[in-house]
Design a protein around this motif. Structure first.
Motif, PDB file in Angstrom:
ATOM      1  N   GLU A  49     -29.736 -29.459  -4.700  1.00 62.85           N
ATOM      2  CA  GLU A  49     -29.538 -30.721  -5.397  1.00 62.85           C
ATOM      3  C   GLU A  49     -29.844 -31.887  -4.470  1.00 62.85           C
ATOM      4  O   GLU A  49     -29.757 -31.767  -3.250  1.00 62.85           O
ATOM      5  N   PRO A  50     -30.176 -33.054  -5.044  1.00 63.73           N
ATOM      6  CA  PRO A  50     -30.331 -34.250  -4.209  1.00 63.73           C
ATOM      7  C   PRO A  50     -29.042 -34.547  -3.454  1.00 63.73           C
ATOM      8  O   PRO A  50     -27.946 -34.241  -3.920  1.00 63.73           O
ATOM      9  N   GLU A  51     -29.150 -35.166  -2.291  1.00 63.42           N
ATOM     10  CA  GLU A  51     -27.980 -35.439  -1.462  1.00 63.42           C
ATOM     11  C   GLU A  51     -26.972 -36.361  -2.150  1.00 63.42           C
ATOM     12  O   GLU A  51     -25.782 -36.306  -1.841  1.00 63.42           O
ATOM     13  N   TRP A  52     -27.443 -37.211  -3.058  1.00 65.38           N
ATOM     14  CA  TRP A  52     -26.531 -38.164  -3.685  1.00 65.38           C
ATOM     15  C   TRP A  52     -25.671 -37.542  -4.781  1.00 65.38           C
ATOM     16  O   TRP A  52     -24.717 -38.169  -5.262  1.00 65.38           O
ATOM     17  N   CYS A  53     -25.960 -36.306  -5.185  1.00 63.26           N
ATOM     18  CA  CYS A  53     -25.203 -35.698  -6.284  1.00 63.26           C
ATOM     19  C   CYS A  53     -23.716 -35.605  -5.941  1.00 63.26           C
ATOM     20  O   CYS A  53     -23.340 -35.030  -4.918  1.00 63.26           O
ATOM     21  N   PRO A  54     -22.849 -36.142  -6.792  1.00 65.46           N
ATOM     22  CA  PRO A  54     -21.408 -36.129  -6.507  1.00 65.46           C
ATOM     23  C   PRO A  54     -20.743 -34.872  -7.057  1.00 65.46           C
ATOM     24  O   PRO A  54     -21.303 -34.174  -7.912  1.00 65.46           O
ATOM     25  N   ALA A  55     -19.542 -34.609  -6.591  1.00 66.40           N
ATOM     26  CA  ALA A  55     -18.747 -33.550  -7.197  1.00 66.40           C
ATOM     27  C   ALA A  55     -18.324 -33.961  -8.609  1.00 66.40           C
ATOM     28  O   ALA A  55     -18.314 -33.156  -9.533  1.00 66.40           O
ATOM     29  N   VAL A  56     -17.975 -35.247  -8.750  1.00 65.39           N
ATOM     30  CA  VAL A  56     -17.524 -35.773 -10.043  1.00 65.39           C
ATOM     31  C   VAL A  56     -18.199 -37.106 -10.297  1.00 65.39           C
ATOM     32  O   VAL A  56     -18.306 -37.942  -9.390  1.00 65.39           O
ATOM     33  N   GLN A  57     -18.671 -37.301 -11.517  1.00 66.65           N
ATOM     34  CA  GLN A  57     -19.156 -38.617 -11.935  1.00 66.65           C
ATOM     35  C   GLN A  57     -18.170 -39.185 -12.948  1.00 66.65           C
ATOM     36  O   GLN A  57     -17.838 -38.532 -13.943  1.00 66.65           O
ATOM     37  N   VAL A  58     -17.702 -40.389 -12.684  1.00 64.44           N
ATOM     38  CA  VAL A  58     -16.836 -41.105 -13.624  1.00 64.44           C
ATOM     39  C   VAL A  58     -17.706 -42.072 -14.420  1.00 64.44           C
ATOM     40  O   VAL A  58     -18.434 -42.882 -13.841  1.00 64.44           O
ATOM     41  N   ILE A  59     -17.636 -41.986 -15.732  1.00 63.61           N
ATOM     42  CA  ILE A  59     -18.358 -42.921 -16.600  1.00 63.61           C
ATOM     43  C   ILE A  59     -17.336 -43.824 -17.274  1.00 63.61           C
ATOM     44  O   ILE A  59     -16.415 -43.361 -17.953  1.00 63.61           O
ATOM     45  N   SER A  60     -17.482 -45.123 -17.046  1.00 62.03           N
ATOM     46  CA  SER A  60     -16.561 -46.123 -17.577  1.00 62.03           C
ATOM     47  C   SER A  60     -17.280 -46.984 -18.609  1.00 62.03           C
ATOM     48  O   SER A  60     -18.389 -47.465 -18.362  1.00 62.03           O
ATOM     49  N   ALA A  61     -16.643 -47.199 -19.754  1.00 58.25           N
ATOM     50  CA  ALA A  61     -17.235 -48.011 -20.822  1.00 58.25           C
ATOM     51  C   ALA A  61     -16.323 -49.198 -21.139  1.00 58.25           C
ATOM     52  O   ALA A  61     -15.269 -49.026 -21.752  1.00 58.25           O
ATOM     53  N   PRO A  62     -16.702 -50.408 -20.723  1.00 59.39           N
ATOM     54  CA  PRO A  62     -15.877 -51.595 -20.993  1.00 59.39           C
ATOM     55  C   PRO A  62     -15.856 -51.941 -22.485  1.00 59.39           C
ATOM     56  O   PRO A  62     -16.660 -51.447 -23.281  1.00 59.39           O
ATOM     57  N   GLY A  63     -14.938 -52.834 -22.839  1.00 58.34           N
ATOM     58  CA  GLY A  63     -14.808 -53.275 -24.218  1.00 58.34           C
ATOM     59  C   GLY A  63     -15.715 -54.442 -24.548  1.00 58.34           C
ATOM     60  O   GLY A  63     -16.562 -54.860 -23.747  1.00 58.34           O
ATOM     61  N   THR A  64     -15.551 -54.987 -25.747  1.00 55.11           N
ATOM     62  CA  THR A  64     -16.370 -56.089 -26.228  1.00 55.11           C
ATOM     63  C   THR A  64     -16.295 -57.285 -25.282  1.00 55.11           C
ATOM     64  O   THR A  64     -15.208 -57.670 -24.849  1.00 55.11           O
ATOM     65  N   TRP A  65     -17.467 -57.832 -24.975  1.00 57.89           N
ATOM     66  CA  TRP A  65     -17.625 -59.005 -24.094  1.00 57.89           C
ATOM     67  C   TRP A  65     -17.255 -58.711 -22.641  1.00 57.89           C
ATOM     68  O   TRP A  65     -17.032 -59.615 -21.854  1.00 57.89           O
ATOM     69  N   GLU A  66     -17.176 -57.455 -22.273  1.00 57.92           N
ATOM     70  CA  GLU A  66     -16.837 -57.107 -20.895  1.00 57.92           C
ATOM     71  C   GLU A  66     -17.978 -56.411 -20.166  1.00 57.92           C
ATOM     72  O   GLU A  66     -17.776 -55.848 -19.099  1.00 57.92           O
ATOM     73  N   SER A  67     -19.173 -56.452 -20.747  1.00 56.68           N
ATOM     74  CA  SER A  67     -20.325 -55.835 -20.104  1.00 56.68           C
ATOM     75  C   SER A  67     -21.575 -56.625 -20.479  1.00 56.68           C
ATOM     76  O   SER A  67     -21.513 -57.611 -21.214  1.00 56.68           O
TER      77      SER A  67
END
Length: 317
Positions: A56-74
Motif C-alpha cells: 500500500e502507499p505509505e500514506w494509507c492509515p489504519a483508520v480513516q475518519v469521515i466527517s460531514a458538517p451540517g448546513t452552512w458549515e462546509s
C-alpha cells in the motif's frame, strides 16, 4: 386543515434550515496542517492497529475518519484536512481532538467539502437541499471508494451532524445492505448526530429515550406543501431497510425536542403544534453544551470517546 398543515410545514422547514446554526464560539491552539499526508502531532500507534502492508502507499492509515458538517458549515472548495469554511462548525469539536491525538498516517481525518445549503423562499439563490445532499453523498462515496481501493487494510469511522448526518446515514444504509462503495466489514462504526431520517429502534441510541422521529419522516405526508417553502427539499421518509448489517454499529444521537431528529409524528393535528416547535428550535444548536442528550456528557465529547475506543480497540467480527 390545509392552512394548519401549511403552518406546521413552514415551522418545521424553518427548523430544518436551522441545521447549520451551531455557532458556538471556540478557540484552538492547533497549528494548521499544511501537508495533508504529513505533519500533525506525533503519537504512538494505538493498541490494536497495525501498519499498512508494504504494497500500500505509505500514506494509507489504519483508520480513516469521515466527517460531514451540517448546513452552512462546509463549502465545496474547503480543505478536507484543515476545513476553514466555518470556524465555528460543530464537527470541528470532534475532528480536531482526533487530529491532535493521532498522526495522519495512523488516523486520517477527512471532512466532506460540499455546498451544505438549503434553499428556501427567503434565500432563493442557495443550492437546494436535494442538490446539496446529493453533492455531499457523491463526495463521500468517491472518497470511500478511492481509499477503499487504494488502501485495502484501511477501515472507516463516519460521523456527521444534521444535513451531514442524513448524508452519512444514507451511505451507511447502502453499505449495510451491500450496495455501497465499500463492504460493511470495512466500517468500524458511524455516529449520526441530529439525523433528519432517524427512526426509533433503527441503529443504537446511546442517549435518552425519544418519542419522535426525524423531520423528513414526520414531514413526508405533507411533502407537497414543503415545496412551496423550500423548493427542491424532498422529505424522503424513513430509509428502506434501515442500516442492514451495520445496525449495531450505527449510533443515533438526538436531543429530545430537536425537531430535526425528534419531530412529533402527529404534525397533522393542527396549528397548536407550531409554538412547541418554535420553542424547541434552539435545541438543535446546543449539542456541544447540552448534557440532557447523553447523561453526564455532551454529544461531541461522547463521539470523541467512542471514536478513540474503536480506533484503539478494533471490534472483533
Amino acid at each position: 386543515m390545509r392552512k394548519a398543515l401549511t403552518v406546521i410545514a413552514v415551522v418545521l422547514v424553518i427548523i430544518l434550515i436551522g441545521g447549520g446554526v451551531v455557532q458556538w464560539l471556540r478557540t484552538s491552539d492547533q497549528a494548521p496542517i499544511d501537508d495533508p499526508f504529513a505533519g500533525g502531532p506525533t503519537a504512538e500507534r494505538a493498541p490494536g492497529t497495525t501498519p499498512a502492508p508494504s504494497s500500500e502507499p505509505e500514506w494509507c492509515p489504519a483508520v480513516q475518519v469521515i466527517s460531514a458538517p451540517g448546513t452552512w458549515e462546509s463549502a465545496p472548495d474547503d480543505d478536507p484536512f484543515n476545513p476553514q469554511a466555518n470556524p465555528n462548525s460543530f464537527m470541528l469539536s470532534i475532528t480536531q481532538p482526533l487530529q491532535e491525538a493521532y498522526p495522519i498516517e495512523q488516523v486520517r481525518v477527512w471532512t466532506v467539502p460540499y455546498t451544505a445549503q438549503f434553499r428556501n423562499i427567503q434565500a432563493d439563490h442557495e443550492m437546494s437541499y436535494d442538490d446539496s445532499r446529493e453533492e455531499g453523498t457523491r463526495k463521500v462515496k468517491d472518497e470511500l471508494r478511492f481509499v477503499g481501493e487504494t488502501c485495502p487494510s484501511t477501515e472507516f469511522l463516519l460521523t456527521g451532524f444534521s444535513q451531514g448526518a442524513v448524508i452519512l446515514g444514507d451511505v451507511v444504509s447502502e453499505i449495510g445492505q451491500d450496495k455501497g462503495p465499500v463492504s460493511a466489514d470495512r466500517i468500524r462504526g458511524a455516529a449520526l448526530i441530529a439525523d433528519g431520517r432517524r427512526e426509533n429502534g433503527v441503529g443504537q441510541n446511546p442517549g435518552v429515550e425519544l418519542s419522535g422521529v426525524g423531520g423528513e419522516i414526520a414531514l413526508q405526508p405533507v411533502n407537497g406543501l414543503i415545496q412551496f417553502v423550500t423548493p427542491g427539499a424532498t422529505m424522503r421518509g424513513a430509509r428502506s431497510g434501515g442500516f442492514g448489517a451495520l445496525d449495531n454499529r450505527v449510533q443515533q444521537i438526538c436531543s429530545p425536542d430537536d425537531a430535526i431528529c425528534d419531530a412529533p409524528q402527529d404534525i397533522g393535528n393542527g396549528i397548536e403544534r407550531a409554538r412547541d416547535l418554535i420553542e424547541a428550535h434552539g435545541v438543535h444548536a446546543m449539542y456541544a453544551h447540552n448534557d440532557a442528550v447523553i447523561p453526564s456528557t455532551t454529544a461531541d465529547a461522547w463521539v470523541v470517546d467512542w471514536a478513540h475506543n474503536l480506533i484503539n480497540n478494533p471490534p472483533e467480527r
